[in-house]
Every structure is written in structure tokens, then in C-alpha cells.
Design an enzyme around this catalytic site. Structure first.
Site, PDB file in Angstrom:
ATOM      1  N   GLU A 127       0.796  -1.243   0.000  1.00  0.00           N
ATOM      2  CA  GLU A 127       0.000   0.000   0.000  1.00  0.00           C
ATOM      3  C   GLU A 127       0.828   1.292   0.000  1.00  0.00           C
ATOM      4  OE1 GLU A 127      -2.797  -0.385   3.240  1.00  0.00           O
ATOM      5  OE2 GLU A 127      -3.756  -2.129   2.338  1.00  0.00           O
ATOM      6  N   GLU A 152      -6.084 -10.869  -1.333  1.00  0.00           N
ATOM      7  CA  GLU A 152      -6.941 -10.623  -0.160  1.00  0.00           C
ATOM      8  C   GLU A 152      -8.407 -10.516  -0.588  1.00  0.00           C
ATOM      9  OE1 GLU A 152      -5.480  -7.305   2.220  1.00  0.00           O
ATOM     10  OE2 GLU A 152      -3.404  -7.778   1.725  1.00  0.00           O
TER      11      GLU A 152
HETATM   12  C1  XIL Z   1      -6.341  -6.324   8.229  1.00  0.00           C
HETATM   13  C2  XIL Z   1      -6.673  -7.483   9.160  1.00  0.00           C
HETATM   14  O1  XIL Z   1      -7.552  -8.360   8.496  1.00  0.00           O
HETATM   15  C3  XIL Z   1      -7.299  -6.953  10.430  1.00  0.00           C
HETATM   16  O2  XIL Z   1      -7.478  -8.003  11.369  1.00  0.00           O
HETATM   17  C4  XIL Z   1      -6.427  -5.869  11.054  1.00  0.00           C
HETATM   18  O3  XIL Z   1      -7.079  -5.318  12.172  1.00  0.00           O
HETATM   19  C5  XIL Z   1      -6.121  -4.784  10.039  1.00  0.00           C
HETATM   20  O4  XIL Z   1      -5.530  -5.368   8.887  1.00  0.00           O
HETATM   21  N1  XIL Z   1      -4.966  -4.690   3.598  1.00  0.00           N
HETATM   22  C6  XIL Z   1      -3.965  -5.505   4.064  1.00  0.00           C
HETATM   23  C7  XIL Z   1      -4.232  -6.384   5.225  1.00  0.00           C
HETATM   24  O5  XIL Z   1      -2.895  -5.596   3.432  1.00  0.00           O
HETATM   25  O6  XIL Z   1      -3.067  -6.580   6.006  1.00  0.00           O
HETATM   26  C8  XIL Z   1      -5.346  -5.844   6.102  1.00  0.00           C
HETATM   27  O7  XIL Z   1      -5.627  -6.813   7.106  1.00  0.00           O
HETATM   28  C9  XIL Z   1      -6.563  -5.552   5.254  1.00  0.00           C
HETATM   29  C10 XIL Z   1      -6.243  -4.500   4.220  1.00  0.00           C
END
Ligand code: XIL
Length: 375
Positions: A169, A277
């Protein structure tokens, strides 16, 4: 555990296992005619790409969730425990316990393991950017810390992690800027920190596949900014292998055209692509956290379910058509029992973004995703 709970758990367990191994598809004995024959995700996609899931150590301890993971998925990612905040809480202390549980599970069951995430401005320990007096560190100190962190974490899991999200990101949310300039990494070192991160990762494990990972990565307004960042990395000779499209999408977006044109563009740069994701929210994407609005917790209505089915069918059709460039598809969380989207961007707004329901049973959409040859 109370005896009634135990009985309930046992029944559910039998049901899940029964379905996984195909014994509950009892419409007919002839599999060719049997529209309900139970195929698992990893079986259905074995000629396409590995199917993964983000897990927490508690998923692995829960016997039902564990069984579901093992039956359905061929790859896992640690949802949180390999991020720098949890794994490296103090300058001279690593917290391996939970990350080891995930790695050992992958080792024991021969699952692929994606590493997530080495360099990210979120869930990072605050000590990382400060000296003992609390002042911002120099660029050289930042690079020394990044290098030491990346080497230590990658070395520990070298035998089992085949791919790492090296930088997560780093692109700006503003259409006027390529880089997220508010990130402490950027503030200390400018955009060069990304190149360094990839170089350190390559030194640490020359065999691992190295990814840049981001959200809204197929959204037309952001694709060009991600493209600029990737071109910068490639021009600087950074050892990057691929781009991770997070896939935090919704029943409203992306369209097939948006998805295919992003896949065409990233693959034209010579990069491998993973969907890292995936979840399909019932709500439109919002970046900023805000309180729940009245009447907003609408539940999983039949009409939302239909829209979610259509969206999952559409994106998986594209994924299958792009199997030459997509080398993995990972869901973010296991089932609607718990999703990070129950808390983000609106705390307490229950979401139902995955293929398994709140009691771990396959949803209607699951059958559409696995039975893609039956119309
Ligand atoms: C999220 C997790 O799922 C949560 O449990 C945590 O509180 C915050 O992070 N993008 C990403 C992930 O790259 O690491 C994030 O995961 C969601 C968005």
C-alpha cells in the site's frame, strides 16, 4: 465445554467432513448426473491456481475451522501475525510465537505459505522510525533497520514461505500523487525506500517471489498510479516478481472490463499477478472509518445474496481466463463467522463477504464458484 455444545460441535464436524469428502452428495450415484456433487475449492481449481485463505492462530486452534482450511485450501497467509508491529514489537525483541504457529501449520500440512507483509506504514511498531531521544531517524538508520527486519523475518521462514508481500500500500489515495507521502518510510527516504526493500528481500532469500501489494488495484483511477510505481521499480532494477491485487471488492465493483484491463496492464509489464486478499463486501468501498448509520445493518438479504453470487461468478470467470498470469487467489478470512469487514470501515456492521457462512457451511455462492462447468 458443556455437553450440549459438544454434541452440536460433533454434529457439525460430521456434516462438514461428510461434505468435504463427497458423502453428502446423495442425489444420484452417477457423478456425471449429480449436480450437487461436492467438489472442494482446491480440487475445482487445481488446473488453474492455488486457492488460499488468510488465517489467524485462533482459526488453527478451532477444530472445525482447521478442518475447513485443510479440506478446502492449498495455501495460507497470516492475517496479522507476520506484520512488523506484532512480530517485532521492540528494537531488540521479536515475537515469534504466533507467526511460528502459522508457519508450523503450513509445514505440517504441506500448504503453500505467502508472507505478509514486510514494509507497510500500518501495523508498524512506533520505535521503528525514532531514535532513543524520540527524534526521527536518518535515512541510513532507516535502511539498516529495514534490512535487519527483512533479513531476520525472511530467514526464519525461508524453508516454508514461497512469496512475500515486500511493500504494501505505498501508492497515494490522491489522484494527484503517485506515492503515499504521509508514510514515515517516504518521509525519511523518499520513493527510494521501495527499491531498497526489494533489494534487501532478494538478498535475504533469493528464491522467494517478491510482490508489491495494494488495494483498489483494478480501480481505473488508481491503476495508473500503481503502474507508475511499478515502472519506477522496474527502471531502478528492483528485483520485483509480481503485483498483488488485494481484491477487497464489493457487489458493486469491479466490472469485468475493469478487472481484465488491469490484468492486461500489469501482465504487460512482465509481472506475475496474485489476488491476495479477496472478499466481496455487501457495501461500497470506503477508506475512512466512521460510525454505524441507522438502518445500515441490513443483514444478508436474498437480493444481496444474488448480487454477491453474480459478482463472484463474474470475477472467477475472469480469473480462470487469466490462469496464465494469475498464480494464486487468496481469500481474506475463512468464513462469514468472522471477517475483518465486520469492523472496517464501520465497527459493528456485520458483513458476509466469503464463501462459507457463519456456521462454516458452504453458501450458495460456493457451489457457483466450484461448479463452473455446470450452467
Ligand atoms: C487487516 C486485518 O484483516 C485486520 O485483522 C487488522 O485489524 C487490520 O488489517 N490490507 C492488508 C491487510 O494488506 O493486512 C489488512 O488486514 C486488510 C487491508
Amino acid at each position: 465445554m458443556k455437553p450440549t455444545n459438544l454434541v452440536k460441535q460433533l454434529l457439525l464436524f460430521t456434516l462438514i467432513l461428510g461434505c468435504f469428502f463427497g458423502v453428502c452428495s446423495c442425489e444420484t450415484n452417477n457423478p456425471k448426473q449429480d449436480k450437487t456433487a461436492f467438489v472442494t475449492l482446491k480440487q475445482a481449481y487445481q488446473d488453474y491456481f492455488p486457492i488460499g485463505v488468510a488465517v489467524s492462530p485462533s482459526n488453527l486452534k478451532d477444530s472445525l475451522e482447521r478442518a475447513l482450511i485443510l479440506a478446502q485450501f492449498s495455501s495460507i497467509t497470516a492475517e496479522n501475525v507476520m506484520k512488523a508491529g506484532p512480530i517485532h514489537p521492540e528494537i531488540d525483541r521479536y515475537n515469534w510465537e504466533q507467526a511460528d504457529q502459522v508457519a508450523n501449520f503450513a509445514r505440517a500440512h504441506n500448504l503453500k505459505l505467502r508472507g505478509h507483509a514486510l514494509i507497510w506504514h500500518q501495523q508498524y511498531p512506533t520505535w521503528f522510525f525514532k531514535d532513543q531521544q524520540g527524534n526521527q531517524i536518518s535515512k541510513d538508520t532507516l535502511y539498516a533497520r529495514m534490512r535487519s527486519h527483512i533479513h531476520t523475518v525472511m530467514n526464519r521462514y525461508k524453508d516454508v514461505i514461497y512469496a512475500w508481500d515486500v511493500v504494501n500500500e505505498a501508492v497515494s489515495d490522491s489522484v494527484h500523487k503517485t506515492y503515499r507521502e504521509s508514510s514515515p518510510f517516504y518521509q525519511i527516504a523518499g520513493k527510494e525506500y521501495l527499491v531498497k526493500a526489494f533489494e534487501f528481500a532478494k538478498e535475504a532469500d533469493p528464491e522467494a517471489l517478491l510482490y508489491y501489494n495494494d488495494y483498489n488495484a483494478v480501480q481505473p483511477s488508481k491503476v495508473n498510479r500503481i503502474e507508475s510505481l511499478l515502472e519506477d521499480l522496474l527502471q531502478a532494477g528492483a528485483p520485483i516478481d509480481g503485483v498483488g491485487i488485494q481484491g477487497h471488492w464489493s457487489i458493486y465493483e469491479p466490472s469485468k472490463e475493469e478487472l481484465t484491463s488491469a490484468l492486461d496492464l500489469y501482465s504487460s509489464l512482465g509481472l506475475d499477478i496474485q489476488i491476495t486478499e479477496l472478499d466481496i463486501s455487501l457495501y461500497r468501498w470506503e477508506k475512512h472509518q466512521r460510525p454505524l448509520r441507522e438502518g445500515e445493518n441490513q443483514g444478508f438479504t436474498a437480493s444481496l445474496e444474488q448480487k454477491q453470487i453474480a459478482q463472484y461468478e463474474s470475477i472467477f470467470e475472469v480469473f480462470r481466463n487469466y490462469k496464465e498470469v494469475i498464480t494464486g487467489v487468496t481469500f481474506w478470512n475463512l468464513s462469514d463467522r468472522y471477517s475483518w469487514l465486520d469492523h472496517y470501515p464501520v465497527e459493528g456492521r456485520k458483513n458476509y463477504p466469503l464463501l462459507f457462512d457463519t456456521i462454516l457451511q458452504p453458501k450458495k455462492v460456493y457451489h457457483k464458484v466450484v461448479n463452473f462447468n455446470q450452467k
